[in-house]
Design a protein around this motif. Sequence first.
Motif, PDB file in Angstrom:
ATOM      1  N   SER A  68      -0.446  -2.822   6.744  1.00 49.14           N
ATOM      2  CA  SER A  68      -1.292  -1.755   7.118  1.00 49.14           C
ATOM      3  C   SER A  68      -2.255  -2.343   8.289  1.00 49.14           C
ATOM      4  CB  SER A  68      -2.515  -1.627   5.953  1.00 49.14           C
ATOM      5  OG  SER A  68      -3.317  -2.845   5.729  1.00 49.14           O
ATOM      6  N   ALA A  72      -7.723  -3.599   8.267  1.00 46.95           N
ATOM      7  CA  ALA A  72      -7.890  -3.259   6.899  1.00 46.95           C
ATOM      8  C   ALA A  72      -6.989  -3.969   5.810  1.00 46.95           C
ATOM      9  CB  ALA A  72      -7.553  -1.660   6.739  1.00 46.95           C
ATOM     10  N   LYS A  74      -6.486  -6.706   3.336  1.00 49.96           N
ATOM     11  CA  LYS A  74      -7.386  -7.584   2.696  1.00 49.96           C
ATOM     12  C   LYS A  74      -6.903  -9.102   2.847  1.00 49.96           C
ATOM     13  CE  LYS A  74     -10.138  -6.952   0.248  1.00 49.96           C
ATOM     14  NZ  LYS A  74     -11.845  -6.981   0.317  1.00 49.96           N
ATOM     15  N   ARG A 258      -7.371  -3.220  -2.681  1.00 50.16           N
ATOM     16  CA  ARG A 258      -6.919  -3.217  -1.357  1.00 50.16           C
ATOM     17  C   ARG A 258      -7.217  -2.226  -0.308  1.00 50.16           C
ATOM     18  NH1 ARG A 258      -0.614  -3.442  -3.475  1.00 50.16           N
ATOM     19  NH2 ARG A 258      -1.810  -2.169  -5.086  1.00 50.16           N
ATOM     20  N   ALA A 259      -7.770  -1.011  -0.642  1.00 43.18           N
ATOM     21  CA  ALA A 259      -8.268  -0.250   0.076  1.00 43.18           C
ATOM     22  C   ALA A 259      -9.757   0.389  -0.248  1.00 43.18           C
ATOM     23  CB  ALA A 259      -7.612   1.016   0.200  1.00 43.18           C
ATOM     24  N   GLU A 260     -10.727   0.376   0.470  1.00 40.22           N
ATOM     25  CA  GLU A 260     -12.120   1.026  -0.146  1.00 40.22           C
ATOM     26  C   GLU A 260     -11.942   2.212  -0.681  1.00 40.22           C
ATOM     27  OE1 GLU A 260     -14.840   0.637   3.070  1.00 40.22           O
ATOM     28  OE2 GLU A 260     -14.696  -1.721   3.322  1.00 40.22           O
ATOM     29  N   SER A 261     -11.148   3.063  -0.193  1.00 37.77           N
ATOM     30  CA  SER A 261     -10.656   4.408  -0.631  1.00 37.77           C
ATOM     31  C   SER A 261     -10.421   4.587  -2.341  1.00 37.77           C
ATOM     32  CB  SER A 261      -9.982   5.358   0.103  1.00 37.77           C
ATOM     33  OG  SER A 261      -8.706   4.747  -0.041  1.00 37.77           O
ATOM     34  N   THR A 262      -9.886   3.534  -2.630  1.00 36.63           N
ATOM     35  CA  THR A 262      -9.392   3.465  -4.074  1.00 36.63           C
ATOM     36  C   THR A 262     -10.676   3.801  -5.124  1.00 36.63           C
ATOM     37  OG1 THR A 262      -7.506   2.070  -3.422  1.00 36.63           O
ATOM     38  CG2 THR A 262      -8.125   2.574  -5.708  1.00 36.63           C
TER      39      THR A 262
END
Length: 317
Positions: A68, A72, A74, A258-262
């Motif tokens: 990614s 972003a 991690k 792994r993504a803040e959006s999760t």
Amino acid sequence: MLFRPIALASLMVLALSSAAHAEPWTYTDGTGQSVTLDAVPQRIIASQDAAAGLIPLGIRPVGIYADSPVDAAKALEGLDLTGIEIIGQAWGEVDIEKAAALEPDLVLAEWWDRNSTWSGGEDVVATLSQLAPITGVSAGDSIVGMIEDYETLAQSLGADLSAPAIAENKAAFETALADFKTAIEAKPGLTALAVYAGDDALYVADPAGAAELLDMQSWGLTIVKPEGVDAAGNNYFETVSWENADRYPADLILVDNRAESTLATALAQPTWTLMKAAEAGQVAEWPAFWLRNYKAYAGALTDLTAAINAADPDLTP
């Protein structure tokens, strides 16, 4: 006037002598295959996970390919990437021209048994194997075991594992682990559920597919195991419709970070709070699949310990 040519000739002899006495470098990778080079590789391209395992041990690649955008990723969080060429920022993609310009001696990736592929997938392997041999550790059943494998690899590449920073990171991990175990012992009966929240469904993780979850189980944390995994979950998850979000009761929900959006996706679902733990706010981050060094592991365990200490272990029967 004879000084300069004599000096150059001497330097050439020394260089040839050093090359002649260079020891071959051999490494047996996660597939069981061995790679042998004439000398210890100096110019290494690494996957993001391999870089995360090696940079804290003093081995710096000349190039990195990530799954990614790097800011972003991690696995690369907090690492000094100064001077390292980024040759890919999406799964399955690398810039072959940038990679070739680095003139790599070796490509270090990770072997994923469940997917039977190296980091980045088949297209990346096909591209980079044109430039240098590909090898690396196996994405095994324990993050601690993987870190130890990276130590062995790093040492073969010339790392000094007695360096103070390395010892400090390991000591911090050991302290965080002791605190984690103490928190679990104080909450008998507490159960955790590891999930990824998608717009279409809730994906419940099989602990057997995640090395950090297997570590936590071995340290005493009870993690709910779904009835099975499916292709939609890439063989790591069971797909559960949002209407049935409470299918697997638990006292603590661990959300893939792994993504803040999760987590934001989970919170936006009307049925998220069907789960008692979600309704009670007993939610923590799951460091899913990306831990590769003691410093990052210590931080993740510290956060999880705080969540366990704050959790009510009697939300579910």
